[in-house]
Design an enzyme around this catalytic site. Structure first.
Site, PDB file in Angstrom:
ATOM      1  N   ARG A  96     100.679  54.516 173.007  1.00  0.00           N
ATOM      2  CA  ARG A  96      99.378  53.141 172.609  1.00  0.00           C
ATOM      3  C   ARG A  96     100.081  52.525 171.289  1.00  0.00           C
ATOM      4  NH1 ARG A  96      94.299  53.716 175.139  1.00  0.00           N
ATOM      5  NH2 ARG A  96      94.234  51.315 174.365  1.00  0.00           N
ATOM      6  N   ASP A 236      90.727  50.147 164.883  1.00  0.00           N
ATOM      7  CA  ASP A 236      91.901  50.371 165.302  1.00  0.00           C
ATOM      8  C   ASP A 236      93.515  50.310 164.061  1.00  0.00           C
ATOM      9  OD1 ASP A 236      92.066  51.758 168.522  1.00  0.00           O
ATOM     10  OD2 ASP A 236      90.741  50.036 168.306  1.00  0.00           O
ATOM     11  N   ASN A 246      90.875  45.430 166.346  1.00  0.00           N
ATOM     12  CA  ASN A 246      89.715  46.223 167.581  1.00  0.00           C
ATOM     13  C   ASN A 246      89.996  45.916 169.449  1.00  0.00           C
ATOM     14  OD1 ASN A 246      87.818  48.594 167.594  1.00  0.00           O
ATOM     15  ND2 ASN A 246      86.662  46.709 167.784  1.00  0.00           N
ATOM     16  N   LYS A 247      89.008  45.640 169.782  1.00  0.00           N
ATOM     17  CA  LYS A 247      89.228  45.648 171.258  1.00  0.00           C
ATOM     18  C   LYS A 247      88.973  44.609 171.428  1.00  0.00           C
ATOM     19  CE  LYS A 247      88.518  46.446 175.620  1.00  0.00           C
ATOM     20  NZ  LYS A 247      89.637  46.986 176.735  1.00  0.00           N
TER      21      LYS A 247
END
Length: 340
Positions: A96, A236, A246-247
Site C-alpha cells: 500500500r 494516512d 485520507n480516504k
C-alpha cells in the site's frame, strides 16, 4: 477506559508462536474471524486484500510480517538471512503506497532485525518485541491525540467523519462524554468497502456514542443545513506543507465544510512525515476497478462498464482548521517546523 474491539489494536493484530492472527475487517461486524498468516507473502496479501485496514494496523501487520520472515529462515547463514529480510521488506513496501506509517515500521523493524543478525541474536524475537513496543506506544499516542481532540468539542456537537478514523476519534468522543458533553456522530457509508458502515458505525455504537449512518453524497447537505458542527477525520499521511491524504471523499467534504464555516480537524497521531515535503510527494494508491463494480459480492454495473478507484485524495492546508497530534493542536502551517 475499555475500547471497542476495532479500536483495540491488540485485539486486531495478534502475534504468537510464529503465527500472525489478523481480525478480518472485510467480514466485521457480521462475523468476528481471524486470518492466520505464517509467512511474509500471506501477510502481504492480507494487506493488499484489505483483511487489515487503517494506517496503524497495516503498519504493525507489516512489521510482524518481517518477524515471520525471519522465523522461517533460522537455518540460513548471516548473509543469506540479511538478503532474505531485505527482500521481505521490499515485498511489504509494495503493498500500500499512500500511508506513511507502513514505511516507518518496516524501516525501523528492518534496522532492528539487521542489527540482531550482526550481533548474533534472533531477529524474529527482536523484531516481534520491537513491533509490540510500537503498538504499546501507538496506543498511548492515540489516547493523547484523542484527549487533545476532545478539548475542541462543545456540548451538542454533531461530528461528521469519513471512513475509519481509528481509536483517537473514539477516545475524543468518550472523553467529551465523560465531561458531560452531548456529542453525536454522523458517519458516511464510505463505499466501496463500506468502512463507515461496517467499521466506524459499529465501533462508535459499541462505545455508546449516538451514531447516524448516512449515504456518502448526503454529507454535503448535512453541512449546508448545519446539521453537523465539526468535521473530523484521520489521515494516512501529513506533508510538511500541511497537506493531508485520507480516504477519497475527504477533500470533497472539506471543501464544502470550509464554504459553510464548519471547521475540519485532522487526527494525525504522530504528526507529519519527515520525508514528505509537499502534497506532490504523496502517492495516491489506485485500487483494482473491480472493487467499484461489486458490492457485498453482487455486481453493481452491467458488463462492459469501466471503473476507476483512487483510494485516497489530498486536502490542501487552506481547508484544514487544525491538525491534532499527541503533542496538541497545530495549524497546518506549523507542520514544516513540527520536528524542530
Amino acid at each position: 477506559m475499555e475500547l471497542p474491539i476495532l479500536a483495540d489494536r491488540f485485539k486486531c493484530v495478534i502475534y504468537e508462536k510464529n503465527e500472525l492472527k489478523l481480525l478480518d475487517r472485510r467480514l466485521y461486524p457480521h462475523r468476528t474471524e481471524y486470518v492466520v498468516c505464517r509467512d511474509v507473502e500471506s501477510v502481504a496479501r492480507a494487506i493488499e486484500d484489505m483483511v487489515v485496514q487503517g494506517a496503524a494496523v497495516i503498519a504493525y501487520t507489516a512489521g510482524y510480517g518481517l518477524a515471520l520472515a525471519a522465523s522461517m529462515s533460522k537455518n540460513m547463514d548471516r548473509e543469506e538471512l540479511r538478503k532474505m529480510l531485505l527482500k521481505a521488506g521490499e515485498r511489504l513496501r509494495m503493498t500500500r503506497p499512500t500511508g506513511a506509517e507502513l514505511f516507518h515500521v518496516i524501516e525501523s523493524s528492518l534496522a532492528v532485525g539487521l542489527k540482531s543478525i550482526d550481533e548474533g541474536r534472533d531477529p524474529a524475537d527482536e523484531i516481534s518485541r520491537h513491533v509490540y513496543g510500537l503498538m504499546v506506544r501507538g496506543e498511548e499516542i492515540a489516547r493523547k491525540t484523542g484527549e487533545h481532540a476532545s478539548r475542541l468539542l462543545d456540548d451538542g456537537d454533531k461530528v461528521l467523519t469519513n471512513c475509519y478514523a481509528g481509536p483517537a476519534l473514539v477516545y475524543a468522543l468518550l472523553y467529551a462524554r465523560e465531561k458531560g458533553l452531548r456529542v453525536k456522530a454522523f458517519v458516511p457509508e464510505t463505499r466501496p468497502y463500506l468502512q463507515g458502515a461496517r467499521l466506524t458505525a459499529p465501533t462508535l455504537k459499541e462505545a455508546g456514542i449516538e451514531t447516524v449512518l448516512v449515504p456518502d453524497p448526503c454529507a454535503g447537505q448535512l453541512i449546508k443545513r448545519r446539521e453537523v458542527s465539526k468535521y473530523i477525520t484521520a489521515t494516512d499521511r501529513v506533508a510538511l506543507d500541511g497537506s493531508i491524504a485520507n480516504k477519497v471523499g475527504t477533500y470533497l467534504y472539506a471543501v464544502v465544510a470550509s464554504k459553510h464555516d464548519i471547521p475540519f480537524y485532522v487526527l494525525a497521531y504522530t504528526g507529519p512525515d519527515r520525508k514528505t515535503y509537499t502534497y506532490e510527494d504523496i502517492i495516491i494508491e489506485e485500487r483494482p476497478p473491480k472493487e467499484v463494480l461489486t458490492l457485498a459480492g453482487m455486481d453493481t454495473a452491467p458488463e462492459g462498464v469501466k471503473a476507476y478507484y483512487p483510494a485516497f485524495d489530498i486536502v490542501p492546508p487552506k481547508y484544514i482548521a487544525g491538525i491534532i497530534t499527541e503533542r496538541g493542536v497545530f495549524h497546518p502551517s506549523e507542520m514544516k517546523s513540527y520536528w524542530g
